[in-house]
Design a protein around this motif. Sequence first.
Motif, mmCIF file in Angstrom:
data_model
loop_
_atom_site.group_PDB
_atom_site.id
_atom_site.type_symbol
_atom_site.label_atom_id
_atom_site.label_comp_id
_atom_site.label_asym_id
_atom_site.label_seq_id
_atom_site.Cartn_x
_atom_site.Cartn_y
_atom_site.Cartn_z
ATOM 1 N N ARG A 23 0.828 -1.202 0.000
ATOM 2 C CA ARG A 23 0.000 0.000 0.000
ATOM 3 C C ARG A 23 0.868 1.260 0.000
ATOM 4 O O ARG A 23 0.571 2.228 -0.688
ATOM 5 C CB ARG A 23 -0.932 -0.020 1.205
ATOM 6 C CG ARG A 23 -1.897 1.131 1.202
ATOM 7 C CD ARG A 23 -3.041 0.904 2.134
ATOM 8 N NE ARG A 23 -3.950 -0.030 1.473
ATOM 9 C CZ ARG A 23 -4.837 -0.788 2.094
ATOM 10 N NH1 ARG A 23 -4.955 -0.726 3.391
ATOM 11 N NH2 ARG A 23 -5.614 -1.601 1.432
ATOM 12 N N MET A 24 1.966 1.235 0.772
ATOM 13 C CA MET A 24 2.868 2.383 0.821
ATOM 14 C C MET A 24 3.479 2.651 -0.561
ATOM 15 O O MET A 24 3.573 3.804 -0.987
ATOM 16 C CB MET A 24 3.981 2.144 1.845
ATOM 17 C CG MET A 24 3.498 2.030 3.281
ATOM 18 S SD MET A 24 2.979 3.581 3.995
ATOM 19 C CE MET A 24 4.549 4.344 4.283
ATOM 20 N N PRO A 33 9.885 -2.826 -0.475
ATOM 21 C CA PRO A 33 8.523 -3.365 -0.437
ATOM 22 C C PRO A 33 8.442 -4.835 -0.026
ATOM 23 O O PRO A 33 7.355 -5.394 0.046
ATOM 24 C CB PRO A 33 8.052 -3.201 -1.881
ATOM 25 C CG PRO A 33 9.293 -3.377 -2.676
ATOM 26 C CD PRO A 33 10.393 -2.755 -1.842
ATOM 27 N N LEU A 34 9.596 -5.461 0.261
ATOM 28 C CA LEU A 34 9.591 -6.897 0.527
ATOM 29 C C LEU A 34 9.217 -7.212 1.969
ATOM 30 O O LEU A 34 9.475 -6.443 2.887
ATOM 31 C CB LEU A 34 10.958 -7.498 0.203
ATOM 32 C CG LEU A 34 11.414 -7.350 -1.243
ATOM 33 C CD1 LEU A 34 12.782 -7.965 -1.429
ATOM 34 C CD2 LEU A 34 10.406 -7.937 -2.205
ATOM 35 N N GLU A 43 5.223 -7.287 0.423
ATOM 36 C CA GLU A 43 4.362 -7.422 1.594
ATOM 37 C C GLU A 43 2.961 -6.905 1.311
ATOM 38 O O GLU A 43 2.766 -5.745 0.977
ATOM 39 C CB GLU A 43 4.965 -6.622 2.757
ATOM 40 C CG GLU A 43 4.138 -6.687 4.005
ATOM 41 C CD GLU A 43 4.617 -5.703 5.051
ATOM 42 O OE1 GLU A 43 5.525 -6.070 5.806
ATOM 43 O OE2 GLU A 43 4.080 -4.574 5.082
ATOM 44 N N CYS A 44 1.989 -7.796 1.417
ATOM 45 C CA CYS A 44 0.574 -7.455 1.366
ATOM 46 C C CYS A 44 -0.101 -8.274 2.465
ATOM 47 O O CYS A 44 0.535 -9.132 3.071
ATOM 48 C CB CYS A 44 -0.023 -7.764 -0.003
ATOM 49 S SG CYS A 44 0.002 -9.509 -0.436
ATOM 50 N N ASN A 112 6.282 -5.008 12.696
ATOM 51 C CA ASN A 112 6.664 -3.637 13.047
ATOM 52 C C ASN A 112 8.005 -3.599 13.767
ATOM 53 O O ASN A 112 8.812 -2.698 13.532
ATOM 54 C CB ASN A 112 5.583 -2.967 13.895
ATOM 55 C CG ASN A 112 4.443 -2.459 13.059
ATOM 56 O OD1 ASN A 112 4.538 -2.385 11.839
ATOM 57 N ND2 ASN A 112 3.354 -2.115 13.706
ATOM 58 N N ASP A 113 8.250 -4.543 14.655
ATOM 59 C CA ASP A 113 9.547 -4.599 15.334
ATOM 60 C C ASP A 113 10.677 -4.740 14.315
ATOM 61 O O ASP A 113 11.703 -4.075 14.425
ATOM 62 C CB ASP A 113 9.590 -5.759 16.329
ATOM 63 C CG ASP A 113 8.778 -5.495 17.588
ATOM 64 O OD1 ASP A 113 8.390 -4.328 17.827
ATOM 65 O OD2 ASP A 113 8.516 -6.462 18.333
ATOM 66 N N LEU A 114 10.484 -5.594 13.317
ATOM 67 C CA LEU A 114 11.500 -5.780 12.290
ATOM 68 C C LEU A 114 11.669 -4.529 11.427
ATOM 69 O O LEU A 114 12.786 -4.162 11.069
ATOM 70 C CB LEU A 114 11.147 -6.984 11.402
ATOM 71 C CG LEU A 114 11.262 -8.349 12.065
ATOM 72 C CD1 LEU A 114 10.604 -9.418 11.201
ATOM 73 C CD2 LEU A 114 12.712 -8.704 12.331
ATOM 74 N N CYS A 115 10.577 -3.861 11.105
ATOM 75 C CA CYS A 115 10.634 -2.655 10.269
ATOM 76 C C CYS A 115 11.304 -1.488 10.982
ATOM 77 O O CYS A 115 11.933 -0.646 10.351
ATOM 78 C CB CYS A 115 9.224 -2.240 9.839
ATOM 79 S SG CYS A 115 8.503 -3.288 8.577
ATOM 80 N N HIS A 116 11.159 -1.422 12.284
ATOM 81 C CA HIS A 116 11.646 -0.259 13.039
ATOM 82 C C HIS A 116 12.906 -0.544 13.844
ATOM 83 O O HIS A 116 13.276 0.238 14.718
ATOM 84 C CB HIS A 116 10.531 0.273 13.939
ATOM 85 C CG HIS A 116 9.334 0.718 13.166
ATOM 86 N ND1 HIS A 116 9.341 1.814 12.332
ATOM 87 C CD2 HIS A 116 8.092 0.183 13.056
ATOM 88 C CE1 HIS A 116 8.157 1.950 11.764
ATOM 89 N NE2 HIS A 116 7.382 0.972 12.180
ATOM 90 N N GLY A 117 13.556 -1.670 13.551
ATOM 91 C CA GLY A 117 14.838 -1.955 14.170
ATOM 92 C C GLY A 117 14.783 -2.443 15.605
ATOM 93 O O GLY A 117 15.812 -2.487 16.273
#
Length: 141
Positions: A23-24, A33-34, A43-44, A112-117
């Motif tokens: 979506r982003m 986007p993965l 990612e969807c 979210n934890d993975l996306c934000h380190g």
Amino acid sequence: MAIPRHAFMLWLVFKNSLITKERMCYWGYGGDPLCRFCCGIQECIEHLYFQCSFSRRLWRNIMLSCSITDPYVEWTEVVECSVAKLKGRSLQTTLCKLCFASSVYHLWRQRNDLCHGNTPRTEECIEAQIKCEVRARILFK
């Protein structure tokens, strides 16, 4: 224990309203986007919750604890099953609903934890947290 946030996450997923990387990208925001779990596919919602190997393993283990031996692996099947079979207030139905909502929440939280380190949790840790929340909700309702 905060089951209301789990219900909100479930509502967002059913409405296809989660802000996934797919979506982003569609909105024009850059970035990778993965999928953060497997890094192989964009990612969807469908991939994040049902096609990704990480999610599949977690779903399989959680559903087996609910005595569901053949877990659904496509989003359309999950929606159909939820509408048709998860009505009523039996212990089995309540258990499945709580496990499903908690799993959706914890998979999104891990993502979210993975996306934000932040420090990611192991599959075993996530599974234990889901089971602990569901057990507490059933025992202390």
